[in-house]
Write an enzyme that holds these catalytic residues in place. Sequence first.
Site, PDB file in Angstrom:
ATOM      1  N   LYS A 178       0.841  -1.193   0.000  1.00  9.52           N
ATOM      2  CA  LYS A 178       0.000   0.000   0.000  1.00  9.52           C
ATOM      3  C   LYS A 178       0.871   1.236   0.000  1.00  9.52           C
ATOM      4  O   LYS A 178       1.487   1.598   1.000  1.00  9.52           O
ATOM      5  CB  LYS A 178      -0.944   0.057   1.198  1.00  9.52           C
ATOM      6  CG  LYS A 178      -2.063   1.068   0.915  1.00  9.52           C
ATOM      7  CD  LYS A 178      -2.677   1.722   2.116  1.00  9.52           C
ATOM      8  CE  LYS A 178      -1.884   2.859   2.678  1.00  9.52           C
ATOM      9  NZ  LYS A 178      -1.790   4.064   1.819  1.00  9.52           N
ATOM     10  N   GLY A 208      -4.954   3.804  -1.444  1.00  9.97           N
ATOM     11  CA  GLY A 208      -6.003   4.346  -0.590  1.00  9.97           C
ATOM     12  C   GLY A 208      -5.424   5.057   0.617  1.00  9.97           C
ATOM     13  O   GLY A 208      -4.212   5.085   0.815  1.00  9.97           O
ATOM     14  N   GLY A 210      -4.734   5.840   4.672  1.00  9.87           N
ATOM     15  CA  GLY A 210      -4.254   4.988   5.757  1.00  9.87           C
ATOM     16  C   GLY A 210      -5.361   4.285   6.525  1.00  9.87           C
ATOM     17  O   GLY A 210      -5.382   3.055   6.603  1.00  9.87           O
ATOM     18  N   ALA A 213      -7.537   1.895   3.937  1.00  9.73           N
ATOM     19  CA  ALA A 213      -6.882   0.781   3.229  1.00  9.73           C
ATOM     20  C   ALA A 213      -5.703   0.226   4.028  1.00  9.73           C
ATOM     21  O   ALA A 213      -5.506  -0.987   4.091  1.00  9.73           O
ATOM     22  CB  ALA A 213      -6.401   1.245   1.852  1.00  9.73           C
ATOM     23  N   GLY A 214      -4.919   1.111   4.653  1.00  5.66           N
ATOM     24  CA  GLY A 214      -3.742   0.656   5.407  1.00  5.66           C
ATOM     25  C   GLY A 214      -4.120  -0.140   6.642  1.00  5.66           C
ATOM     26  O   GLY A 214      -3.554  -1.209   6.902  1.00  5.66           O
ATOM     27  N   GLU A 252       9.933   1.254  10.635  1.00  6.77           N
ATOM     28  CA  GLU A 252      10.984   2.255  10.484  1.00  6.77           C
ATOM     29  C   GLU A 252      10.285   3.597  10.579  1.00  6.77           C
ATOM     30  O   GLU A 252       9.467   3.930   9.724  1.00  6.77           O
ATOM     31  CB  GLU A 252      11.697   2.051   9.142  1.00  6.77           C
ATOM     32  CG  GLU A 252      13.059   2.704   9.092  1.00  6.77           C
ATOM     33  CD  GLU A 252      13.024   4.051   8.418  1.00  6.77           C
ATOM     34  OE1 GLU A 252      12.874   5.062   9.139  1.00  6.77           O
ATOM     35  OE2 GLU A 252      13.136   4.087   7.182  1.00  6.77           O
ATOM     36  N   CYS A 286      13.522  10.514   6.720  1.00  6.12           N
ATOM     37  CA  CYS A 286      13.481  10.029   8.106  1.00  6.12           C
ATOM     38  C   CYS A 286      14.823  10.272   8.799  1.00  6.12           C
ATOM     39  O   CYS A 286      14.869  10.566   9.974  1.00  6.12           O
ATOM     40  CB  CYS A 286      13.097   8.557   8.145  1.00  6.12           C
ATOM     41  SG  CYS A 286      14.070   7.531   7.040  1.00  6.12           S
ATOM     42  N   GLU A 387      10.108  15.827  15.156  1.00  7.92           N
ATOM     43  CA  GLU A 387      10.422  15.637  13.742  1.00  7.92           C
ATOM     44  C   GLU A 387       9.598  16.634  12.923  1.00  7.92           C
ATOM     45  O   GLU A 387       8.376  16.632  12.962  1.00  7.92           O
ATOM     46  CB  GLU A 387      10.084  14.207  13.297  1.00  7.92           C
ATOM     47  CG  GLU A 387      10.391  13.974  11.832  1.00  7.92           C
ATOM     48  CD  GLU A 387      10.179  12.526  11.393  1.00  7.92           C
ATOM     49  OE1 GLU A 387       9.064  12.017  11.535  1.00  7.92           O
ATOM     50  OE2 GLU A 387      11.146  11.936  10.886  1.00  7.92           O
TER      51      GLU A 387
HETATM   52  P1  NAI Z   1       1.889   8.229   7.969  1.00 15.42           P
HETATM   53  O1  NAI Z   1       2.862   7.497   8.811  1.00 15.42           O
HETATM   54  O2  NAI Z   1       0.529   8.383   8.509  1.00 15.42           O
HETATM   55  O3  NAI Z   1       1.795   7.518   6.530  1.00 15.42           O
HETATM   56  C1  NAI Z   1       2.672   6.505   6.074  1.00 15.42           C
HETATM   57  C2  NAI Z   1       1.866   5.380   5.450  1.00 15.42           C
HETATM   58  O4  NAI Z   1       1.019   4.800   6.428  1.00 15.42           O
HETATM   59  C3  NAI Z   1       0.949   5.847   4.321  1.00 15.42           C
HETATM   60  O5  NAI Z   1       0.887   4.836   3.332  1.00 15.42           O
HETATM   61  C4  NAI Z   1      -0.390   5.967   5.022  1.00 15.42           C
HETATM   62  O6  NAI Z   1      -1.479   5.853   4.153  1.00 15.42           O
HETATM   63  C5  NAI Z   1      -0.316   4.793   5.979  1.00 15.42           C
HETATM   64  N1  NAI Z   1      -1.206   4.908   7.131  1.00 15.42           N
HETATM   65  C6  NAI Z   1      -1.633   6.026   7.764  1.00 15.42           C
HETATM   66  N2  NAI Z   1      -2.437   5.708   8.781  1.00 15.42           N
HETATM   67  C7  NAI Z   1      -2.514   4.358   8.813  1.00 15.42           C
HETATM   68  C8  NAI Z   1      -3.187   3.412   9.633  1.00 15.42           C
HETATM   69  N3  NAI Z   1      -3.975   3.795  10.649  1.00 15.42           N
HETATM   70  N4  NAI Z   1      -3.026   2.105   9.375  1.00 15.42           N
HETATM   71  C9  NAI Z   1      -2.237   1.688   8.371  1.00 15.42           C
HETATM   72  N5  NAI Z   1      -1.599   2.523   7.555  1.00 15.42           N
HETATM   73  C10 NAI Z   1      -1.721   3.843   7.767  1.00 15.42           C
HETATM   74  O7  NAI Z   1       2.486   9.641   7.612  1.00 15.42           O
HETATM   75  P2  NAI Z   1       1.671  10.924   7.102  1.00 15.42           P
HETATM   76  O8  NAI Z   1       0.395  11.066   7.868  1.00 15.42           O
HETATM   77  O9  NAI Z   1       1.613  10.873   5.626  1.00 15.42           O
HETATM   78  O10 NAI Z   1       2.642  12.076   7.523  1.00 15.42           O
HETATM   79  C11 NAI Z   1       2.490  12.713   8.755  1.00 15.42           C
HETATM   80  C12 NAI Z   1       3.796  13.212   9.245  1.00 15.42           C
HETATM   81  O11 NAI Z   1       4.640  12.118   9.586  1.00 15.42           O
HETATM   82  C13 NAI Z   1       4.565  13.982   8.218  1.00 15.42           C
HETATM   83  O12 NAI Z   1       4.190  15.298   8.257  1.00 15.42           O
HETATM   84  C14 NAI Z   1       5.975  13.735   8.597  1.00 15.42           C
HETATM   85  O13 NAI Z   1       6.365  14.705   9.520  1.00 15.42           O
HETATM   86  C15 NAI Z   1       5.962  12.391   9.269  1.00 15.42           C
HETATM   87  N6  NAI Z   1       6.447  11.310   8.411  1.00 15.42           N
HETATM   88  C16 NAI Z   1       7.599  10.708   8.732  1.00 15.42           C
HETATM   89  C17 NAI Z   1       8.100   9.705   7.949  1.00 15.42           C
HETATM   90  C18 NAI Z   1       9.383   9.064   8.278  1.00 15.42           C
HETATM   91  O14 NAI Z   1       9.841   8.209   7.516  1.00 15.42           O
HETATM   92  N7  NAI Z   1       9.997   9.394   9.359  1.00 15.42           N
HETATM   93  C19 NAI Z   1       7.422   9.253   6.728  1.00 15.42           C
HETATM   94  C20 NAI Z   1       6.161   9.916   6.505  1.00 15.42           C
HETATM   95  C21 NAI Z   1       5.730  10.909   7.321  1.00 15.42           C
END
Ligand code: NAI
Length: 491
Positions: A178, A208, A210, A213-214, A252, A286, A387
């Site tokens: 996903k 989709g 999070g 679909a996640g 991660e 990250c 972060e």
């Molecule tokens: P996120 O961690 O929510 O999204 C990453 C993935 O997880 C996406 O594919 C999303 O659709 C999925 N996801 C979200 N909620 C989920 C759930 N309940 N169950 C399963 N999958 C789920 O990150 P987001 O909301 O896009 O970004 C928010 C903040 O997080 C950003 O502003 C950034 O600061 C930080 N971030 C940090 C990352 C890192 O690698 N350290 C990567 C992405 C975001």
Amino acid sequence: MTAAVPREYGHFIDGGWREPVSGGRIDVLNPATGELLARVPAGNSSDVDAAVAAAGKAFGKWGRTSPGERQRVLLEIAARIERRARDFALLETRNVGKPIRESRSIDVPAAVDHFRYFAGVLRHIEGHTQSIGASMLHFTLREPLGPVAAIVPWNYPLLLAAWKLAPALAAGNTVVLKPAEQTPLSALELAGELADLLPPGVLNVVTGYGPDAGAPLASHRGIRKVAFTGETATGRLILRYAAENIVPATVELGGKSPQIVFPDADIDRAVDGAVTGICQCQGEVCFSGSRLFLHRDIHDAFLEKLAAKMAGLVVGDPTKEETQVGSLISREQLDRVLSYIETGKSEGARLVCGGTRPGDPSLARGFFLTPALFGGVRNDMRIAQEEIFGPVLSVLPWNDVDTMIAEANGVAYGLAAGVWTRDITAAVRAARALQAGTVWINMYGYVGAGGPFGGYKESGFGRETAFETLSHYTQTKSVYIGTFEKKAGGR
Ligand code: NAI
Ligand code: MG
């Protein structure tokens, strides 16, 4: 890949494109221009059910293919990505907003190399044997787990998918991937590219949001392992879902990585390392080196050089060759980063340069931001602890090594760290003392296949990109054989 007319994608399930069950769609935009690139399904649990079922069915055969066959397939995946490297790089740049020079030199070649690396090391998925006395023999088998849920974020969509796909497929697992809702295009294109190579169901892509679909994917009873990259708050949820089904998960997560400059460092190189450490992918990385510890003796001179360098970076159209800093991923992310800049000011840090939207009207539709440099930061400020995920660098002065290391470790995260010094003893001492999964000495930000990558503390656990990664994608079976040997002096 992205035609003038935005493409309507389906999910990629069981070897072909599938219409979403609910019919909802997500507009996928180029963040630098606002252009509509494509529409993808807003998947839900019904789509996830179909994908997991396909992955479960495919596992029966794929899990039993020979290592040689899987090696051939992984090498061919690498070759196909490489053949379309220019397309993938441009697609990644248009969907993520990152400079083309980065997608071309980092994202795509590193993804290719990951498939090649795991194609090689999969031939060393081996057990061991021991003979236990005369009457027993024991050996182990390393077996694949089954369907793997791979959930990835929007900053390195193709590369982070490769980090999970390559070891998962190498070990004989099947995958439901996903991608992030903002950046699903390279994953979909990859699935299409491999449609005639991988047996149906071995790789499925469900797009989709999070929660829609996640979450159903990570908590699906048909999933045997969850591999996640994203923010720490989501990582906590992922671990809960996995706990419900008693399946292993690797996560991660976020970071607030320190870069430490000793007074004897090669200052020009360290300045360059500080700049790329915070500006690569607009700071949406990250392992961004987002806290810079400068020794008092070199602090002022360093800061001056650093400010000049950061202020001179070319912020602009990411498809242009000369661009060094592209667009943030979304309005939401830009607002979030801008609000941290306000927080930094109100906490009493000094904004040395950047932190504003560029004036060029041709950039007005994108989410551009000039890289921001904060001096006079204290470790208890929010801009030193949280972060930000944007080009915002916090500079902290230091005098005493032990106090500085304690501050460097004084955050919830522990993903990475950088150390700049010519003194090998100081460098190795710091590397040992730092609570981080990766330490770079006199360099920053290289993650290559073969070197384990992952977090300490709230940056997560599990190691990707290396041989030991295969242990997260296999399980061990012990087999004991009675050998009925005649006992000495027996009948
Ligand atoms: P996120 O961690 O929510 O999204 C990453 C993935 O997880 C996406 O594919 C999303 O659709 C999925 N996801 C979200 N909620 C989920 C759930 N309940 N169950 C399963 N999958 C789920 O990150 P987001 O909301 O896009 O970004 C928010 C903040 O997080 C950003 O502003 C950034 O600061 C930080 N971030 C940090 C990352 C890192 O690698 N350290 C990567 C992405 C975001
Ligand atoms: Mg989120």
